[in-house]
Design a protein around this motif. Structure first.
Motif, PDB file in Angstrom:
ATOM      1  N   ALA A   1       0.825  -1.211   0.000  1.00  0.00           N
ATOM      2  CA  ALA A   1       0.000   0.000   0.000  1.00  0.00           C
ATOM      3  C   ALA A   1       0.859   1.262   0.000  1.00  0.00           C
ATOM      4  O   ALA A   1       0.464   2.286   0.552  1.00  0.00           O
ATOM      5  CB  ALA A   1      -0.939  -0.006   1.206  1.00  0.00           C
ATOM      6  N   ARG A   2       2.015   1.171  -0.623  1.00  0.00           N
ATOM      7  CA  ARG A   2       2.894   2.341  -0.673  1.00  0.00           C
ATOM      8  C   ARG A   2       2.244   3.457  -1.488  1.00  0.00           C
ATOM      9  O   ARG A   2       1.732   3.221  -2.591  1.00  0.00           O
ATOM     10  CB  ARG A   2       4.236   1.984  -1.291  1.00  0.00           C
ATOM     11  N   LEU A   3       2.238   4.684  -0.924  1.00  0.00           N
ATOM     12  CA  LEU A   3       1.700   5.878  -1.581  1.00  0.00           C
ATOM     13  C   LEU A   3       0.250   5.670  -2.025  1.00  0.00           C
ATOM     14  O   LEU A   3      -0.180   6.157  -3.069  1.00  0.00           O
ATOM     15  CB  LEU A   3       2.566   6.275  -2.784  1.00  0.00           C
ATOM     16  N   ALA A   4      -0.505   4.936  -1.196  1.00  0.00           N
ATOM     17  CA  ALA A   4      -1.922   4.696  -1.502  1.00  0.00           C
ATOM     18  C   ALA A   4      -2.724   5.967  -1.260  1.00  0.00           C
ATOM     19  O   ALA A   4      -2.476   6.692  -0.297  1.00  0.00           O
ATOM     20  CB  ALA A   4      -2.456   3.560  -0.633  1.00  0.00           C
TER      21      ALA A   4
ATOM     22  N   ALA B   1       2.038  11.451  -5.031  1.00  0.00           N
ATOM     23  CA  ALA B   1       1.167  11.332  -3.856  1.00  0.00           C
ATOM     24  C   ALA B   1       1.121  12.663  -3.112  1.00  0.00           C
ATOM     25  O   ALA B   1       1.724  12.806  -2.052  1.00  0.00           O
ATOM     26  CB  ALA B   1       1.664  10.208  -2.943  1.00  0.00           C
ATOM     27  N   PRO B   2       0.425  13.659  -3.648  1.00  0.00           N
ATOM     28  CA  PRO B   2       0.395  14.969  -2.980  1.00  0.00           C
ATOM     29  C   PRO B   2      -0.229  14.920  -1.593  1.00  0.00           C
ATOM     30  O   PRO B   2       0.062  15.769  -0.755  1.00  0.00           O
ATOM     31  CB  PRO B   2      -0.442  15.833  -3.936  1.00  0.00           C
TER      32      PRO B   2
ATOM     33  N   LEU C   1      -6.174   9.387   5.253  1.00  0.00           N
ATOM     34  CA  LEU C   1      -5.276  10.406   4.704  1.00  0.00           C
ATOM     35  C   LEU C   1      -4.210   9.806   3.800  1.00  0.00           C
ATOM     36  O   LEU C   1      -3.241  10.478   3.460  1.00  0.00           O
ATOM     37  CB  LEU C   1      -4.605  11.196   5.844  1.00  0.00           C
ATOM     38  N   GLY C   2      -4.377   8.566   3.392  1.00  0.00           N
ATOM     39  CA  GLY C   2      -3.414   7.920   2.507  1.00  0.00           C
ATOM     40  C   GLY C   2      -2.226   7.367   3.269  1.00  0.00           C
ATOM     41  O   GLY C   2      -2.182   7.353   4.505  1.00  0.00           O
ATOM     42  N   THR C   3      -1.247   6.893   2.492  1.00  0.00           N
ATOM     43  CA  THR C   3      -0.023   6.343   3.085  1.00  0.00           C
ATOM     44  C   THR C   3       1.191   7.040   2.494  1.00  0.00           C
ATOM     45  O   THR C   3       1.109   7.709   1.455  1.00  0.00           O
ATOM     46  CB  THR C   3       0.088   4.826   2.825  1.00  0.00           C
ATOM     47  N   ASP C   4       2.336   6.852   3.152  1.00  0.00           N
ATOM     48  CA  ASP C   4       3.565   7.482   2.681  1.00  0.00           C
ATOM     49  C   ASP C   4       4.352   6.506   1.812  1.00  0.00           C
ATOM     50  O   ASP C   4       3.849   5.464   1.395  1.00  0.00           O
ATOM     51  CB  ASP C   4       4.392   7.993   3.860  1.00  0.00           C
ATOM     52  N   SER C   5       5.605   6.856   1.542  1.00  0.00           N
ATOM     53  CA  SER C   5       6.412   6.072   0.600  1.00  0.00           C
ATOM     54  C   SER C   5       6.751   4.682   1.112  1.00  0.00           C
ATOM     55  O   SER C   5       7.137   3.810   0.333  1.00  0.00           O
ATOM     56  CB  SER C   5       7.709   6.824   0.282  1.00  0.00           C
ATOM     57  N   LEU C   6       6.634   4.463   2.421  1.00  0.00           N
ATOM     58  CA  LEU C   6       6.906   3.140   2.988  1.00  0.00           C
ATOM     59  C   LEU C   6       5.630   2.373   3.297  1.00  0.00           C
ATOM     60  O   LEU C   6       5.700   1.269   3.853  1.00  0.00           O
ATOM     61  CB  LEU C   6       7.746   3.282   4.269  1.00  0.00           C
TER      62      LEU C   6
END
Length: 570
Positions: free
Chosen positions: A354-357, A539-540, A365-370
């Motif tokens: 789910a990287r950058l989901a 992924a803004p 609020l989404g996920t980050d690069s990890l």
């Protein structure tokens, strides 16, 4: 003369601290030089002793300070521990870049300030009802830290819309975003101050007489600006000092080869000679700006400065609107809800699938690069930042009370003129980046406004009639202090300290953004922003999440302060 001697002594003490950085650092400078220049040589005692002798680090603190200070008049700023090259040429080139950026930012600030005050100036020149309009909106803009505005501008205008380049320096279009990031908060502050001062100016007898005699509105407006400018120049000097601190984050973010970015790279690499030179020049730049503002104010006032011909400008105390207090409550409740929701999630769990989901039911609020949940990291980062800010706030309250009672005016003004980022660079050069270092850096400068407030209230209370009566009745000094003076000093200063907690949190976040605060993988709002910036195009939400939280924190600080002042003015 006494004023100048005190300020000069405090400045020399700060310069001496900068000169002693090589002796204050907890790491062995010889090891730093060995790893940077001679990676193939073993760190034996003989090799380290030879490096110390070669670089002049084998003497005591006074020897190191004297060697560094003696080279300053000749323009010798030492040699880089990393490259072995003289520091002077590179730092001088960086100074030119920083001066250009600051000039462009100051131009943006002046234009924005005039635009914010234009309505009040126009209505006042025509003798219409004068009310302050810049107010809360300008205050919110002024509370936004430069690194936050720079990150949002880079994400939206550079990455998403492609209107401006995101990196680099030299072309005309590369000036726009850095100048806006530094100039907008400064201009909002100056615009609010100008908008507050103009009603008092336009209510003076000369303005009424000029209107009655039919003087054109433009001439009245020009005279009003000239009358308000001396009161604004000292604040303008502080704004320029703030630009020196803001330049560190902005230059680092936009890859601008100025003093700020050079100082940050040197602090992270423990290249102390380069850090010494950059911090010294940034400090002298701020001092020169403050001195120029003071001299400019004196020149504009002329004889009226000493003969009392001009009354002080007192802005009208307007009651705070209910919407301001309601806005503070709503914004505070929203932040608390986000934090509590995030605290129920795991901030360190990484889902590689789910990287950058994007935002979803599983990750609002989404996920980050990890693949880590942004909401969870916001919640846990807020808890960490707020607790640290409260601890730093308590320390600064104690320091402010003690310094205010000791009437340390020169030291207070010097600390007040030092941006937290510069203090963070110095502390990082001594102890290395870390959460404790960031907290110490903010505490080193955040006590100054509280000390000035304490000193003013002490002078006011000591001159109050009830203290005079207590003295006449034979009350001792401790009784007067405990029963008559402290009750009038402590409550306002404590309220001031509480209102400064969000600003302290933003200062801590700025150091985290620069990599000088809490290390990874711990969640921290500033670090979250810097970690996710490389993924702003894809992924803004990973950038705008922490950016919105930081902006809400700044707005909450402004709204809360305005609500408290409005209640006090009723």
């Amino acid at each position: 003369m006494k004023y100048l001697a005190g300020r000069l002594g405090a400045l020399l003490a700060v310069v001496a601290l900068i000169g002693l950085l090589p002796r204050l650092t907890r790491t062995d400078p010889a090891l730093t030089i060995l790893h940077a220049r001679y990676a193939d040589r073993p760190p034996t005692p003989a090799v380290l002793d030879a490096i110390r002798a070669e670089t002049g680090l084998d003497g005591g603190p006074l020897h190191v300070l004297g060697a560094w200070a003696s080279g300053l008049p000749r323009g010798d700023l030492g040699e880089s521990w990393v490259s072995g090259q003289p520091v002077g040429p590179d730092v001088t080139s960086a100074l030119g870049v920083s001066l250009t950026l600051m000039a462009a930012s100051l131009a943006v600030a002046v234009l924005l300030a005039l635009a914010l005050a234009a309505g009040t100036l126009r209505r006042g020149a025509h003798r219409r009802l004068v009310t302050t309009r810049a107010g809360v909106g300008a205050a919110v803009l002024a509370a936004l830290p430069e690194f936050l505005l720079a990150a949002v501008l880079a994400t939206v205008l550079a990455v998403q819309l492609g209107w401006f380049p995101a990196l680099g320096w030299g072309a005309a279009n590369q000036f726009v975003l850095p100048a806006l990031a530094m100039g907008v908060p400064a201009g909002a502050l100056l615009g609010r101050l100008l908008d507050d001062a103009l009603p008092a100016v336009l209510a003076e007898p000369w303005a009424r007489a000029a209107t009655a005699h039919g003087m054109p509105a433009r001439r009245i407006a020009a005279h009003a600006l000239h009358r308000a400018l001396p009161a604004l120049l000292p604040q303008t000097g502080l704004v320029v000092v703030g630009l020196t601190g803001g330049a560190v984050a902005v230059e680092a973010l936009y890859a601008i080869p100025g003093l700020g970015g050079t100082a940050l790279a040197a602090a992270l690499a423990q290249d102390l000679p380069v850090l010494q030179a950059c911090v010294l020049l940034l400090l002298l730049l701020g001092v020169a700006a403050g001195l120029a503002a003071r001299l400019g104010s004196r020149a504009l006032l002329g004889p009226a400065r000493t003969d009392g011909a001009l009354p002080p400008l007192v802005a009208p105390k307007l009651p705070t609107r209910r919407t301001v207090a309601a806005g503070a409550v709503v914004l505070g409740a929203l932040l608390i809800a986000v934090v509590l929701t995030g605290l129920l999630r795991d901030p360190l769990y990484a889902d590689a699938a789910a990287r950058l989901a994007p935002p979803s039911a599983a990750h609002p609020l989404g996920t980050d690069s990890l693949g880590r949940d942004v909401l969870a990291r916001l919640g846990h980062g807020a808890a960490r930042t707020v607790l640290t800010a409260l601890a730093v706030g308590a320390v600064t309250l104690l320091l402010g009370l003690l310094a205010g009672a000791a009437r340390a005016g020169a030291l207070t003004e010097t600390a007040n003129a030092l941006p937290a980022v510069l203090a963070g660079l110095v502390v990082a050069g001594i102890a290395g980046p870390g959460a404790w270092g960031a907290a110490v850096a903010v505490a080193l400068v955040a006590w100054a406004p509280l000390a000035a407030h304490t000193s003013a209230l002490l002078a006011q209370e000591r001159a109050a009639p009830h203290v005079t009566v207590a003295l006449a009745l034979g009350a001792g000094p401790w009784h007067r202090l405990r029963r008559h003076i402290l009750p009038g000093v402590l409550p306002p200063v404590v309220r001031h300290a509480v209102l400064r907690v969000p600003a302290i949190a933003l200062a801590l976040a700025s150091l985290g953004f620069l990599g000088l605060g809490t290390p990874a993988p711990a969640p921290e709002w500033g670090r979250m922003l810097s970690e996710n910036l490389p993924y702003a195009e894809r992924a803004p939400w990973a950038v705008l999440g922490p950016a919105a939280a930081l902006a809400a924190l700044g707005a909450l600080a402004v709204l809360t302060s305005a609500a408290v002042r409005g209640r006090a003015h009723r």
